[in-house]
Motif scaffolding. Structure first.
Motif, PDB file in Angstrom:
ATOM      1  N   SER A   2     -18.867-109.246 -23.206  1.00  0.00           N
ATOM      2  CA  SER A   2     -19.401-108.745 -24.460  1.00  0.00           C
ATOM      3  C   SER A   2     -20.885-108.402 -24.301  1.00  0.00           C
ATOM      4  CB  SER A   2     -19.233-109.790 -25.561  1.00  0.00           C
ATOM      5  OG  SER A   2     -20.121-110.859 -25.367  1.00  0.00           O
ATOM      6  N   VAL A   3     -21.399-107.660 -25.254  1.00  0.00           N
ATOM      7  CA  VAL A   3     -22.816-107.301 -25.247  1.00  0.00           C
ATOM      8  C   VAL A   3     -23.675-108.560 -25.337  1.00  0.00           C
ATOM      9  CG1 VAL A   3     -24.625-106.102 -26.547  1.00  0.00           C
ATOM     10  CG2 VAL A   3     -22.390-105.021 -26.240  1.00  0.00           C
ATOM     11  N   GLN A   4     -23.254-109.509 -26.154  1.00  0.00           N
ATOM     12  CA  GLN A   4     -24.013-110.752 -26.307  1.00  0.00           C
ATOM     13  C   GLN A   4     -24.040-111.544 -24.991  1.00  0.00           C
ATOM     14  OE1 GLN A   4     -22.765-113.263 -29.509  1.00  0.00           O
ATOM     15  NE2 GLN A   4     -24.324-114.802 -29.089  1.00  0.00           N
ATOM     16  N   GLU A   5     -22.907-111.610 -24.289  1.00  0.00           N
ATOM     17  CA  GLU A   5     -22.864-112.312 -23.002  1.00  0.00           C
ATOM     18  C   GLU A   5     -23.768-111.638 -21.977  1.00  0.00           C
ATOM     19  OE1 GLU A   5     -18.360-114.163 -22.888  1.00  0.00           O
ATOM     20  OE2 GLU A   5     -18.654-112.047 -22.382  1.00  0.00           O
ATOM     21  N   ARG A   6     -23.762-110.317 -21.981  1.00  0.00           N
ATOM     22  CA  ARG A   6     -24.622-109.574 -21.055  1.00  0.00           C
ATOM     23  C   ARG A   6     -26.090-109.841 -21.366  1.00  0.00           C
ATOM     24  NH1 ARG A   6     -27.323-105.143 -21.663  1.00  0.00           N
ATOM     25  NH2 ARG A   6     -26.179-104.425 -23.478  1.00  0.00           N
ATOM     26  N   LYS A   7     -26.447-109.832 -22.650  1.00  0.00           N
ATOM     27  CA  LYS A   7     -27.837-110.102 -23.037  1.00  0.00           C
ATOM     28  C   LYS A   7     -28.257-111.519 -22.658  1.00  0.00           C
ATOM     29  CE  LYS A   7     -28.396-106.750 -26.701  1.00  0.00           C
ATOM     30  NZ  LYS A   7     -28.782-106.511 -28.103  1.00  0.00           N
ATOM     31  N   GLN A   8     -27.357-112.471 -22.820  1.00  0.00           N
ATOM     32  CA  GLN A   8     -27.660-113.855 -22.430  1.00  0.00           C
ATOM     33  C   GLN A   8     -27.866-113.957 -20.932  1.00  0.00           C
ATOM     34  OE1 GLN A   8     -24.301-115.954 -24.134  1.00  0.00           O
ATOM     35  NE2 GLN A   8     -25.475-116.530 -25.958  1.00  0.00           N
ATOM     36  N   ARG A   9     -27.012-113.273 -20.171  1.00  0.00           N
ATOM     37  CA  ARG A   9     -27.147-113.269 -18.710  1.00  0.00           C
ATOM     38  C   ARG A   9     -28.468-112.631 -18.295  1.00  0.00           C
ATOM     39  NH1 ARG A   9     -23.487-109.590 -16.857  1.00  0.00           N
ATOM     40  NH2 ARG A   9     -25.174-108.222 -16.302  1.00  0.00           N
ATOM     41  N   GLU A  10     -28.820-111.510 -18.909  1.00  0.00           N
ATOM     42  CA  GLU A  10     -30.081-110.835 -18.594  1.00  0.00           C
ATOM     43  C   GLU A  10     -31.278-111.705 -18.954  1.00  0.00           C
ATOM     44  OE1 GLU A  10     -29.735-107.161 -20.731  1.00  0.00           O
ATOM     45  OE2 GLU A  10     -28.460-106.228 -19.202  1.00  0.00           O
ATOM     46  N   ARG A  11     -31.177-112.407 -20.074  1.00  0.00           N
ATOM     47  CA  ARG A  11     -32.263-113.303 -20.489  1.00  0.00           C
ATOM     48  C   ARG A  11     -32.442-114.436 -19.469  1.00  0.00           C
ATOM     49  NH1 ARG A  11     -35.541-114.723 -24.422  1.00  0.00           N
ATOM     50  NH2 ARG A  11     -35.877-116.913 -24.926  1.00  0.00           N
ATOM     51  N   ALA A  12     -31.331-115.023 -19.041  1.00  0.00           N
ATOM     52  CA  ALA A  12     -31.392-116.097 -18.042  1.00  0.00           C
ATOM     53  C   ALA A  12     -31.965-115.582 -16.730  1.00  0.00           C
ATOM     54  CB  ALA A  12     -30.003-116.694 -17.828  1.00  0.00           C
ATOM     55  N   GLU A  13     -31.598-114.364 -16.337  1.00  0.00           N
ATOM     56  CA  GLU A  13     -32.128-113.780 -15.103  1.00  0.00           C
ATOM     57  C   GLU A  13     -33.632-113.530 -15.213  1.00  0.00           C
ATOM     58  OE1 GLU A  13     -29.750-110.293 -14.368  1.00  0.00           O
ATOM     59  OE2 GLU A  13     -27.990-111.485 -13.845  1.00  0.00           O
ATOM     60  N   ARG A  14     -34.087-113.043 -16.385  1.00  0.00           N
ATOM     61  CA  ARG A  14     -35.528-112.842 -16.601  1.00  0.00           C
ATOM     62  C   ARG A  14     -36.277-114.162 -16.523  1.00  0.00           C
ATOM     63  NH1 ARG A  14     -34.284-109.314 -20.609  1.00  0.00           N
ATOM     64  NH2 ARG A  14     -34.569-110.915 -22.203  1.00  0.00           N
ATOM     65  N   GLU A  15     -35.693-115.200 -17.121  1.00  0.00           N
ATOM     66  CA  GLU A  15     -36.329-116.513 -17.101  1.00  0.00           C
ATOM     67  C   GLU A  15     -36.444-117.032 -15.671  1.00  0.00           C
ATOM     68  OE1 GLU A  15     -35.258-120.663 -19.161  1.00  0.00           O
ATOM     69  OE2 GLU A  15     -35.615-118.982 -20.532  1.00  0.00           O
TER      70      GLU A  15
END
Length: 192
Positions: A2-15
């Motif tokens: 989902s878009v939300q899962e992708r955004k969470q993954r991207e956020r974790a990668e940025r962190e």
């Protein structure tokens, strides 16, 4: 996905990128070189994006420290699992701890010398810090001696290791005696 899962993954990668970049910069140039502006430039995101992950340098130091605690626990466990017998495990633990401090000075500093906003020896101590202590306790608890509380013994042994690591880093101890210091510490404190 989902878009939300992708955004969470991207956020974790940025962190992870922020923390890794802060660590790399601190290891190369010291913690004074780690600023939110410099980090934002290095990771190619704006400062507001960085602040959406961390409230400031103190939290970034804390994140580096937590990662470091996990790595230190892994290093200690790997070293002690390869050793045969209680004395050999304690000696391997001491060397692994001191090697970690020497190889990762900025991480070690984040763990023990800088204010990363982390609670130690309390109920709200973060899990990676508790696990790092547990990695020490697993080996040191078996050599505490009769009538000595394993946790207390581990604290004392850890304090001695921290002192050796800190004094070595500050170049206050003769390098050629490093091995003898470890042996003396193990011989005098560990009851095997």
């Amino acid at each position: 996905m989902s878009v939300q899962e992708r955004k969470q993954r991207e956020r974790a990668e940025r962190e992870r990128l922020i923390v890794a970049t802060a660590r790399e910069l601190a290891e190369k140039q010291g913690w004074d070189a780690v600023t939110t502006r410099r980090l934002a430039e290095r990771i190619e995101y704006s400062q507001p994006v960085l602040y959406s992950h961390f409230r400031g340098k103190r939290e970034i130091i804390g994140a580096v420290a937590l990662d470091g605690a996990t790595e230190m626990a892994e290093a200690v466990r790997a070293a002690t699992s390869a050793a045969d017998g209680p004395r050999a495990r304690v000696s391997a633990l001491a060397r692994a701890y001191l090697d970690f401090a020497e190889r990762n000075p900025a991480v070690y500093e984040a763990l023990f010398d800088l204010d990363g906003g982390l609670a130690f020896a309390r109920e709200d101590t973060p899990a990676p810090l508790k696990d790092a202590f547990a990695a020490l306790l697993e080996t040191l608890g078996e050599v505490a001696g009769d009538g000595v509380e394993p946790g207390l013994f581990t604290e004392v042994f850890w304090a001695a290791l921290h002192g050796l690591a800190t004094l070595t880093r500050a170049q206050r101890l003769l390098p050629e005696l490093a091995e003898r210091r470890v042996e003396l510490l193990v011989d005098r404190l560990a009851v095997v």
